[in-house]
Enzyme design. Structure first.
Site, PDB file in Angstrom:
ATOM      1  N   SER A  34     -10.984  87.861  17.586  1.00 21.38           N
ATOM      2  CA  SER A  34     -11.116  87.127  16.260  1.00 21.38           C
ATOM      3  C   SER A  34     -12.374  86.229  16.521  1.00 21.38           C
ATOM      4  O   SER A  34     -12.541  85.614  17.457  1.00 21.38           O
ATOM      5  CB  SER A  34      -9.955  86.389  15.780  1.00 21.38           C
ATOM      6  OG  SER A  34     -10.114  85.480  14.842  1.00 21.38           O
ATOM      7  N   TYR A  57      -3.609  80.037  16.845  1.00 22.99           N
ATOM      8  CA  TYR A  57      -4.123  81.605  16.842  1.00 22.99           C
ATOM      9  C   TYR A  57      -5.713  81.405  17.305  1.00 22.99           C
ATOM     10  O   TYR A  57      -5.982  82.307  18.030  1.00 22.99           O
ATOM     11  CB  TYR A  57      -4.146  81.795  15.384  1.00 22.99           C
ATOM     12  CG  TYR A  57      -4.898  83.245  15.113  1.00 22.99           C
ATOM     13  CD1 TYR A  57      -4.260  84.385  15.412  1.00 22.99           C
ATOM     14  CD2 TYR A  57      -6.018  83.170  14.329  1.00 22.99           C
ATOM     15  CE1 TYR A  57      -5.011  85.536  15.009  1.00 22.99           C
ATOM     16  CE2 TYR A  57      -6.865  84.490  13.898  1.00 22.99           C
ATOM     17  CZ  TYR A  57      -6.103  85.646  14.576  1.00 22.99           C
ATOM     18  OH  TYR A  57      -6.715  86.763  14.360  1.00 22.99           O
TER      19      TYR A  57
HETATM   20  N1  LIG Z   1      -7.382  90.743   9.253  1.00 24.09           N
HETATM   21  C1  LIG Z   1      -8.432  90.053   9.858  1.00 24.09           C
HETATM   22  O1  LIG Z   1      -9.134  89.444   9.091  1.00 24.09           O
HETATM   23  C2  LIG Z   1      -8.409  89.769  11.226  1.00 24.09           C
HETATM   24  C3  LIG Z   1      -9.830  89.042  11.666  1.00 24.09           C
HETATM   25  C4  LIG Z   1      -9.490  88.864  13.056  1.00 24.09           C
HETATM   26  C5  LIG Z   1      -8.761  89.402  13.959  1.00 24.09           C
HETATM   27  N2  LIG Z   1      -7.771  90.002  13.462  1.00 24.09           N
HETATM   28  C6  LIG Z   1      -6.785  90.747  14.442  1.00 24.09           C
HETATM   29  O2  LIG Z   1      -6.623  92.028  14.223  1.00 24.09           O
HETATM   30  C7  LIG Z   1      -5.514  92.407  14.472  1.00 24.09           C
HETATM   31  C8  LIG Z   1      -4.792  93.237  13.511  1.00 24.09           C
HETATM   32  O3  LIG Z   1      -4.729  92.309  12.422  1.00 24.09           O
HETATM   33  P1  LIG Z   1      -4.281  92.988  10.781  1.00 24.09           P
HETATM   34  O4  LIG Z   1      -5.223  92.043   9.842  1.00 24.09           O
HETATM   35  O5  LIG Z   1      -4.321  94.358  10.755  1.00 24.09           O
HETATM   36  O6  LIG Z   1      -3.017  92.522  10.788  1.00 24.09           O
HETATM   37  P2  LIG Z   1      -1.492  93.107  10.193  1.00 24.09           P
HETATM   38  O7  LIG Z   1      -1.693  93.913   9.274  1.00 24.09           O
HETATM   39  O8  LIG Z   1      -0.536  92.217   9.974  1.00 24.09           O
HETATM   40  O9  LIG Z   1      -1.283  94.141  11.598  1.00 24.09           O
HETATM   41  C9  LIG Z   1      -0.704  93.215  12.766  1.00 24.09           C
HETATM   42  C10 LIG Z   1       0.543  94.433  13.281  1.00 24.09           C
HETATM   43  O10 LIG Z   1       0.783  93.864  14.533  1.00 24.09           O
HETATM   44  C11 LIG Z   1       2.079  94.420  14.799  1.00 24.09           C
HETATM   45  N3  LIG Z   1       2.871  93.697  15.383  1.00 24.09           N
HETATM   46  C12 LIG Z   1       3.326  92.255  15.335  1.00 24.09           C
HETATM   47  N4  LIG Z   1       4.255  91.926  16.317  1.00 24.09           N
HETATM   48  C13 LIG Z   1       4.495  93.058  16.805  1.00 24.09           C
HETATM   49  C14 LIG Z   1       5.533  93.328  18.101  1.00 24.09           C
HETATM   50  N5  LIG Z   1       5.962  92.482  18.280  1.00 24.09           N
HETATM   51  N6  LIG Z   1       5.300  94.533  18.607  1.00 24.09           N
HETATM   52  C15 LIG Z   1       4.680  95.426  18.247  1.00 24.09           C
HETATM   53  N7  LIG Z   1       3.656  95.386  17.041  1.00 24.09           N
HETATM   54  C16 LIG Z   1       3.515  94.171  16.443  1.00 24.09           C
HETATM   55  C17 LIG Z   1       2.712  94.664  13.412  1.00 24.09           C
HETATM   56  O11 LIG Z   1       3.393  95.853  13.431  1.00 24.09           O
HETATM   57  P3  LIG Z   1       5.053  95.944  13.254  1.00 24.09           P
HETATM   58  O12 LIG Z   1       5.377  95.085  12.154  1.00 24.09           O
HETATM   59  O13 LIG Z   1       5.095  97.518  12.972  1.00 24.09           O
HETATM   60  O14 LIG Z   1       5.548  95.617  14.725  1.00 24.09           O
HETATM   61  C18 LIG Z   1       1.450  94.732  12.377  1.00 24.09           C
HETATM   62  O15 LIG Z   1       1.455  96.015  11.979  1.00 24.09           O
HETATM   63  C19 LIG Z   1      -4.569  91.255  14.702  1.00 24.09           C
HETATM   64  O16 LIG Z   1      -4.758  90.983  16.407  1.00 24.09           O
HETATM   65  C20 LIG Z   1      -5.372  90.090  14.063  1.00 24.09           C
HETATM   66  O17 LIG Z   1      -5.406  88.682  14.682  1.00 24.09           O
HETATM   67  C21 LIG Z   1      -7.586  90.190  12.174  1.00 24.09           C
END
Ligand SMILES: NC(=O)c1ccc[n+]([C@@H]2O[C@H](COP(=O)([O-])OP(=O)(O)OC[C@H]3O[C@@H](n4cnc5c(N)ncnc54)[C@H](OP(=O)(O)O)[C@@H]3O)[C@@H](O)[C@H]2O)c1
Length: 268
Positions: free
Chosen positions: A152, A165
């Site tokens: 991130s 985070y």
């Molecule tokens: N969106 C942004 O702007 C952004 C920016 C920088 C970095 N990121 C990073 O990109 C990644 C994805 O983010 P996103 O925005 O797509 O978030 P998201 O839609 O909330 O997806 C995160 C996923 O993590 C999974 N997860 C959480 N705990 C888990 C566990 N114990 N076991 C297995 N899966 C688990 C959840 O799946 P389940 O509920 O199915 O378990 C969820 O689908 C993350 O690492 C986030 O920090 C996002």
């Protein structure tokens, strides 16, 4: 020869049930990989796999909790039986938790240790450590694999308020480079993608008011982003295909690709 052809590859996308992981799962499948959509939420995981199949790709949902070693191990074995031995691992499980966000009501000193640990566990232990120990080790034993960890912008310089985070994502960048060095002699490449700001479920309330207008925080982000907009999930796919494809990035390990509209390039 198509540099980005992923026929014959088996890609595991942990957090493929989420917004960014889901888009990456679709992108890898469109390039020819068989995709294992992994997460805890069966409804979202099956829907994503179904959408991939409907678009002509190959995918299935495999339930696993990234914080439970045995659960990952069982998923790894099942994926190998049903799709083939994984050659690509995308770690997209992670996120911020409002309980570890500094607010006017909760100063840094008031963050509870158990909440801090839970957020570190999600982003570092479930986000990288355990999946790399389970899937990465079997890839290293076969001397082939590409691992892509989602970092991130917050891991490069801490963002205001999201303290745990930011620190955990800094550790993701660091651990990824350690693993790149560790596994280079064993044929496994380990790289990171650093997304900037992409609207998703977990940051929606931070970025948008109920009427859809940007919050002051989103306005500050946009002012600080040279491209003047937020990212869209599909805009991460190109970076992932490059890192996933051995033909395209055979000499690339320990690298980080920033996809942020210029956010990290801007000071004043
Ligand atoms: N969106 C942004 O702007 C952004 C920016 C920088 C970095 N990121 C990073 O990109 C990644 C994805 O983010 P996103 O925005 O797509 O978030 P998201 O839609 O909330 O997806 C995160 C996923 O993590 C999974 N997860 C959480 N705990 C888990 C566990 N114990 N076991 C297995 N899966 C688990 C959840 O799946 P389940 O509920 O199915 O378990 C969820 O689908 C993350 O690492 C986030 O920090 C996002």
């Amino acid at each position: 020869m198509n540099l980005f052809d992923l026929q014959d590859e088996v890609a595991v996308v942990i957090g493929g049930t989420g917004v960014l992981g889901g888009a990456l799962a679709e992108g890898l499948a469109a390039a020819g990989a068989k995709v294992a959509v992994v997460g805890r939420n069966a409804e979202r995981g099956q829907a994503r796999a179904k959408a991939i199949v409907a678009a002509g790709g190959q995918a299935d949902f495999f339930a696993a909790d990234a914080l439970q070693r045995e659960s990952l191990r069982a998923a790894n074995e099942r994926i190998e039986r049903e799709l083939g031995a994984p050659t690509i691992l995308v770690n997209a499980a992670g996120g911020n938790d409002p309980k570890v966000t500094v607010t006017t009501e909760r100063a840094f000193a008031q963050i509870a240790l158990e909440d801090w640990r839970a957020n570190f566990d999600l982003n570092l232990v479930g986000g990288v450590l355990l999946p790399c120990q389970e899937f990465g080790t079997t890839m290293a034993a076969r001397r082939c694999g590409s691992i892509i960890n989602l970092a991130s912008a917050a891991g490069h310089l801490p963002l205001s308020r999201v303290v745990a985070y930011s620190a955990a994502k800094a550790a993701v960048l660091n651990l990824s480079r350690f693993l790149a060095r560790e596994w280079a002699p064993r044929g496994v490449r380990v790289n990171t993608i650093t997304p900037g700001f992409f609207p998703g479920e977990q940051n929606r309330r931070l970025l948008f008011n109920a009427d859809g207008s940007p919050t002051p925080r989103a306005a500050a982000i946009l002012t600080h982003t040279p491209m003047g907009r937020l990212g869209e999930a599909h805009e991460l796919v190109g970076a992932a295909l490059f890192l996933a494809s051995t033909r395209a990035s055979s000499f690339v390990t320990g690298a980080d690709i920033v996809v942020d509209g210029g956010f990290l390039a801007q000071t004043i």
